[in-house]
Design a protein around this motif. Sequence first.
Motif, short mmCIF file in Angstrom:
data_model
loop_
_atom_site.label_atom_id
_atom_site.label_comp_id
_atom_site.label_asym_id
_atom_site.label_seq_id
_atom_site.Cartn_x
_atom_site.Cartn_y
_atom_site.Cartn_z
N ALA A 152 -6.09 -4.69 -2.04
CA ALA A 152 -6.44 -3.45 -1.50
C ALA A 152 -6.54 -2.08 -2.59
O ALA A 152 -5.74 -2.41 -3.36
N VAL A 153 -7.04 -1.22 -2.14
CA VAL A 153 -7.24 0.08 -2.94
C VAL A 153 -6.62 1.29 -1.91
O VAL A 153 -7.49 1.20 -0.81
N ILE A 154 -5.92 2.04 -2.36
CA ILE A 154 -5.69 3.46 -1.56
C ILE A 154 -5.98 4.39 -2.37
O ILE A 154 -5.28 4.36 -3.48
N ALA A 155 -6.22 5.58 -2.13
CA ALA A 155 -6.68 6.75 -2.83
C ALA A 155 -6.81 7.98 -2.00
O ALA A 155 -6.96 7.62 -0.62
N PRO A 156 -6.61 9.21 -2.38
CA PRO A 156 -7.17 10.36 -1.37
C PRO A 156 -8.42 10.55 -1.02
O PRO A 156 -8.73 11.40 -0.21
N GLY A 157 -9.54 9.78 -1.81
CA GLY A 157 -10.56 10.08 -1.61
C GLY A 157 -11.63 9.01 -2.73
O GLY A 157 -11.13 8.71 -3.75
N TYR A 158 -12.91 9.07 -2.31
CA TYR A 158 -13.74 8.25 -3.31
C TYR A 158 -14.90 8.86 -3.37
O TYR A 158 -15.63 9.47 -2.51
N SER A 159 -15.50 8.83 -4.63
CA SER A 159 -16.90 9.21 -4.83
C SER A 159 -17.71 8.12 -4.16
O SER A 159 -17.40 7.23 -3.67
N LEU A 203 0.63 -1.30 0.04
CA LEU A 203 -0.04 0.02 -0.10
C LEU A 203 0.91 1.29 0.15
O LEU A 203 0.68 2.17 -0.63
N ASP A 204 2.11 1.17 0.79
CA ASP A 204 2.77 2.35 0.69
C ASP A 204 3.51 2.58 -0.35
O ASP A 204 3.78 3.86 -1.01
N ALA A 205 4.01 1.41 -1.28
CA ALA A 205 4.63 1.64 -2.39
C ALA A 205 3.63 2.09 -3.28
O ALA A 205 4.03 3.08 -4.26
N ALA A 206 2.53 1.56 -3.60
CA ALA A 206 1.49 2.07 -4.42
C ALA A 206 1.30 3.50 -4.18
O ALA A 206 1.34 4.18 -5.44
N TYR A 207 1.13 3.77 -3.12
CA TYR A 207 0.44 5.29 -3.03
C TYR A 207 1.60 6.27 -3.07
O TYR A 207 1.71 7.20 -3.58
N ILE A 213 -1.93 -4.48 -5.48
CA ILE A 213 -2.67 -3.33 -4.67
C ILE A 213 -2.72 -2.07 -5.47
O ILE A 213 -1.87 -2.04 -6.53
N VAL A 214 -3.75 -1.47 -5.63
CA VAL A 214 -3.95 -0.47 -6.49
C VAL A 214 -3.83 1.03 -5.64
O VAL A 214 -4.48 1.08 -4.79
N GLY A 215 -2.96 1.89 -6.21
CA GLY A 215 -2.78 3.22 -5.92
C GLY A 215 -3.18 4.09 -6.69
O GLY A 215 -2.94 3.93 -7.97
N VAL A 216 -3.98 5.06 -6.30
CA VAL A 216 -4.47 6.32 -7.10
C VAL A 216 -4.27 7.57 -6.51
O VAL A 216 -4.22 7.73 -5.27
N ASN A 217 -3.92 8.82 -7.46
CA ASN A 217 -3.40 9.92 -6.73
C ASN A 217 -4.57 10.94 -7.09
O ASN A 217 -4.09 12.24 -6.76
N ARG A 218 -5.69 10.57 -7.42
CA ARG A 218 -6.79 11.47 -7.37
C ARG A 218 -7.97 10.66 -6.64
O ARG A 218 -7.98 9.56 -6.25
#
Length: 515
Positions: A325-332, A252-256, A303-308
């Motif tokens: 897992a998925v990590i992002a700054p927010g989700y709709s 998760l850390d790497a992806a984000y 692991i999926v990381g997104v910057n939006r």
Amino acid sequence: MRALLSVANRDGISAFARDLLGLGLEIYATDGTRDHLAADGIEVAPVSELTQVPAMLGGQVKTFHPAVYAGILARRDRPEQLKELAENGIRQIDLVVVNVKPFGVEIGRQLVGIDEAIEMIDVGGAALLGAAARNAAGVAAVASPVHYGRVTKELRAHGHVSPELRARLAAEAFGVVAAYHAEIAAYLNQISGNQFPDRLAMVLEKVDDLRHGENPHQHAAFYRETTHRSGTLADATLLHGSRPSFNNLLDLDAAYRIARDYTAPTVVIAKHTDPVGLASNDELVEAYRKALETDPVASFGGIVGVNRELDGATAREIAANSYEAVIAPGYSHSALGLLKAKAGLEILSVPPDPTEGMRDYGIAKLDFKRVAGGLLVESLDGFGVDRSQLQVVTKRRPTLEELTDLLFAWRAVAHVRSNAIVLARGAATIGIGAGQASRHVSVEIALRRAGDRSKLSVLASDAYFPFPDGIQMAAQAGVTAIIQPGGSIRDEMAIEVADRHHMAMVFTGRRHFRH
């Protein structure tokens, strides 16, 4: 029994003080704490009643007095010390409740000058905690509101705090004092330009206990740096699913971190701390598709990381595959609903980067590698590149499209374990070779994963090519441009091979090893 209260964090202190008074304890408090209690209708005695001296120097000197410290430090099992207290009219203090004024958080919140910072240092609170912890055989040192309930429970049940709890409280109190002083040292070292002091103190606070470490037989916990800004995995909120495992936290850390390193909308699929797919695009869903195309097989279980903020269209396609897992700054709202319906998926949200003025300091600006008996410590690797430092060494210069992809790939290769090779086209990876002892093998792996897509792609290498065979392989597979640090004694041979195949090659003069 007597208690001394001096708290910067007033959470729960009024209820705790009421409980103590109800149990018959005498309570003394410093002025700020006493005023807070009085506002809640709780009357306790001032510390000056013990010391017979008013607070001095703007409140900095309140408790530095034998009536306080002798009452805390006197050993209850030594009659001569108790006799000495009696001869001097000093009474024992059995419970010391202190939490120091925050320093690290305040220093990180904004740029603070040395004069202001010095005034923020809580000397008295740290000294009281240390004294109480030193005499844990007879005194309870309470450094956090989280312990109020248990202390009250033991006092109500037994009339005293158990030796076991006093020992635990003492250990925590010394830890609090050590961490507090370490944060001050980190700040002072920073403003004096001393990046690698003779004694490097690390301040970490526990975020969570983990189920196990990398393997089931290993115990583990997750700790957070207190001197870093928010906006990292350590600040993330688990929105859905099980608490991430040790291994998932690494990925998760790497992806984000990788996704956040790009300014355009970017998606990263990571596994074993390496990206297996990475792409940027104006449309987040298209970035995800391109990232997945890099290696759909290796992406399984990643692991999926997104910057939006993750939108519904992208979430729908993520949910169609199998990830941990998925990590992002927010989700709709729609994205969160779609992802929550996916069984076993951990969903984490990272708070946005802090506002201007916030900053990292101390160990937040350093990187560590563990070795037997110690740590290797280095400054963080900056992944960017100054375009003015780029040197075109071949007869053909890269086209604008090639240069854009070269810079994308160069940023990506810094996140891949050495020997690292990244093939990219259209702001997306198409093949990645990672963690190999031979750069030649890394090139082979990247080309094999890319297949026919390697035609008209670019290649980034985290370090120079010791031999030109990797460049020859890339040229034969249709790679048109290369970015690498340069610096090999065989650079001229590498340039000659690139020129022979009409390739463009750029030297950065900077390598990105990641062991």
